[in-house]
Design a protein around this motif. Sequence first.
Motif, PDB file in Angstrom:
ATOM      1  N   TRP A 187     123.334  77.315   1.270  1.00  0.00           N
ATOM      2  CA  TRP A 187     122.310  76.274   1.250  1.00  0.00           C
ATOM      3  C   TRP A 187     122.278  75.521  -0.071  1.00  0.00           C
ATOM      4  O   TRP A 187     121.821  74.369  -0.119  1.00  0.00           O
ATOM      5  N   HIS A 188     122.759  76.149  -1.132  1.00  0.00           N
ATOM      6  CA  HIS A 188     122.729  75.476  -2.435  1.00  0.00           C
ATOM      7  C   HIS A 188     123.566  74.203  -2.445  1.00  0.00           C
ATOM      8  O   HIS A 188     123.377  73.337  -3.300  1.00  0.00           O
ATOM      9  N   LEU A 189     124.500  74.073  -1.488  1.00  0.00           N
ATOM     10  CA  LEU A 189     125.333  72.873  -1.435  1.00  0.00           C
ATOM     11  C   LEU A 189     124.494  71.608  -1.211  1.00  0.00           C
ATOM     12  O   LEU A 189     124.929  70.504  -1.558  1.00  0.00           O
ATOM     13  N   LEU A 190     123.303  71.778  -0.649  1.00  0.00           N
ATOM     14  CA  LEU A 190     122.471  70.607  -0.372  1.00  0.00           C
ATOM     15  C   LEU A 190     121.976  69.929  -1.646  1.00  0.00           C
ATOM     16  O   LEU A 190     121.426  68.824  -1.593  1.00  0.00           O
ATOM     17  N   ASN A 191     122.183  70.568  -2.787  1.00  0.00           N
ATOM     18  CA  ASN A 191     121.867  69.919  -4.055  1.00  0.00           C
ATOM     19  C   ASN A 191     122.877  68.832  -4.409  1.00  0.00           C
ATOM     20  O   ASN A 191     122.618  68.003  -5.291  1.00  0.00           O
ATOM     21  N   ALA A 192     124.034  68.826  -3.729  1.00  0.00           N
ATOM     22  CA  ALA A 192     125.076  67.827  -3.986  1.00  0.00           C
ATOM     23  C   ALA A 192     124.918  66.668  -2.993  1.00  0.00           C
ATOM     24  O   ALA A 192     124.778  66.898  -1.786  1.00  0.00           O
ATOM     25  N   PRO A 193     124.936  65.419  -3.456  1.00  0.00           N
ATOM     26  CA  PRO A 193     124.699  64.270  -2.571  1.00  0.00           C
ATOM     27  C   PRO A 193     125.588  64.215  -1.324  1.00  0.00           C
ATOM     28  O   PRO A 193     125.067  63.879  -0.244  1.00  0.00           O
ATOM     29  N   PRO A 194     126.898  64.510  -1.394  1.00  0.00           N
ATOM     30  CA  PRO A 194     127.690  64.402  -0.158  1.00  0.00           C
ATOM     31  C   PRO A 194     127.204  65.343   0.948  1.00  0.00           C
ATOM     32  O   PRO A 194     127.201  64.965   2.124  1.00  0.00           O
ATOM     33  N   HIS A 195     126.809  66.550   0.582  1.00  0.00           N
ATOM     34  CA  HIS A 195     126.321  67.510   1.575  1.00  0.00           C
ATOM     35  C   HIS A 195     124.959  67.091   2.116  1.00  0.00           C
ATOM     36  O   HIS A 195     124.705  67.181   3.324  1.00  0.00           O
ATOM     37  N   HIS A 196     124.093  66.625   1.223  1.00  0.00           N
ATOM     38  CA  HIS A 196     122.783  66.155   1.662  1.00  0.00           C
ATOM     39  C   HIS A 196     122.927  64.941   2.567  1.00  0.00           C
ATOM     40  O   HIS A 196     122.201  64.799   3.574  1.00  0.00           O
ATOM     41  N   GLY A 197     123.869  64.042   2.258  1.00  0.00           N
ATOM     42  CA  GLY A 197     124.100  62.871   3.092  1.00  0.00           C
ATOM     43  C   GLY A 197     124.597  63.233   4.476  1.00  0.00           C
ATOM     44  O   GLY A 197     124.196  62.626   5.478  1.00  0.00           O
ATOM     45  N   LEU A 198     125.463  64.253   4.555  1.00  0.00           N
ATOM     46  CA  LEU A 198     125.964  64.697   5.849  1.00  0.00           C
ATOM     47  C   LEU A 198     124.831  65.287   6.681  1.00  0.00           C
ATOM     48  O   LEU A 198     124.722  65.015   7.884  1.00  0.00           O
ATOM     49  N   GLN A 199     123.978  66.089   6.050  1.00  0.00           N
ATOM     50  CA  GLN A 199     122.832  66.651   6.768  1.00  0.00           C
ATOM     51  C   GLN A 199     121.912  65.541   7.280  1.00  0.00           C
ATOM     52  O   GLN A 199     121.422  65.606   8.425  1.00  0.00           O
ATOM     53  N   ARG A 200     121.688  64.537   6.449  1.00  0.00           N
ATOM     54  CA  ARG A 200     120.863  63.393   6.875  1.00  0.00           C
ATOM     55  C   ARG A 200     121.510  62.679   8.062  1.00  0.00           C
ATOM     56  O   ARG A 200     120.821  62.233   8.992  1.00  0.00           O
ATOM     57  N   TRP A 201     122.822  62.544   8.066  1.00  0.00           N
ATOM     58  CA  TRP A 201     123.542  61.908   9.172  1.00  0.00           C
ATOM     59  C   TRP A 201     123.321  62.678  10.473  1.00  0.00           C
ATOM     60  O   TRP A 201     123.015  62.082  11.519  1.00  0.00           O
ATOM     61  N   VAL A 202     123.451  64.000  10.440  1.00  0.00           N
ATOM     62  CA  VAL A 202     123.253  64.798  11.649  1.00  0.00           C
ATOM     63  C   VAL A 202     121.802  64.700  12.110  1.00  0.00           C
ATOM     64  O   VAL A 202     121.521  64.620  13.318  1.00  0.00           O
ATOM     65  N   GLN A 203     120.880  64.703  11.172  1.00  0.00           N
ATOM     66  CA  GLN A 203     119.470  64.534  11.517  1.00  0.00           C
ATOM     67  C   GLN A 203     119.243  63.217  12.261  1.00  0.00           C
ATOM     68  O   GLN A 203     118.578  63.179  13.298  1.00  0.00           O
TER      69      GLN A 203
END
Length: 231
Positions: free
Chosen positions: A98-114
């Motif tokens: 879950w710590h990967l969500l601190n990095a913008p590319p991972h957070h952006g991918l999660q936002r895309w799936v959302q």
Amino acid sequence: SLDYMAHDPVHRKYHHNELTFSLWYAFTENFVLPLSHDEVVHGKGSLLGRMPGDDWQRFANLRLLFGYMYAHPGKKLLFMGAEFGQRNEWYHESSLDWHLLNAPPHHGLQRWVQDLNHLYRRQPALYQMDFDQPGFQWIDAQDWEDSVISFLRKAKDARDQLLVVCNFTPVPRTQYRIGVPSGGYWRELLNSDAREYGGSGQGNAGGIDAATVGAHGHYHSLVLTLPPLSI
């Protein structure tokens, strides 16, 4: 689909049939589209790790793959961790990274799936006719040279339809003409290359008016900008 996505984009045009083959039989049964735990164990690596290119291209490819899955007829299954780009192969004895969500590319991918999930819930064209041929129509499945596909998804109300355009290369396509079944303003609902998802920010400024110029067997068409590795 995973075999196709694993190809370097410069070679994808020689494997175009791997991308379009599923539509030959999509309406013979009620299909689930699984990107399951089976795909990220036993040495296969993570989905992100199987995408080609540098880190930016890997994330763009994964956003494109997920977008294509959501737009493709059939119900969806996505295994935990893929929605934010887990880098390691899944291991049942440890938690997700879950710590990967601190990095913008991972957070952006999660936002895309959302946002894909929200779009899927509010657009009947993406689910009402999943298992019926009238719910899907190719616009162009033959542009293997540019590795671009385009198709329509339709709801039970024939006026309710979505245009899906995928560019499977890192080359932006400008002035790309797509035939559409009606005139008027076509709104850009989602763009995987938007900056909030980690993309380059190219697109069609939220929408475009159809021109009375025929293409792909239709009387109207759109002249689009297709961002790199995007849907």
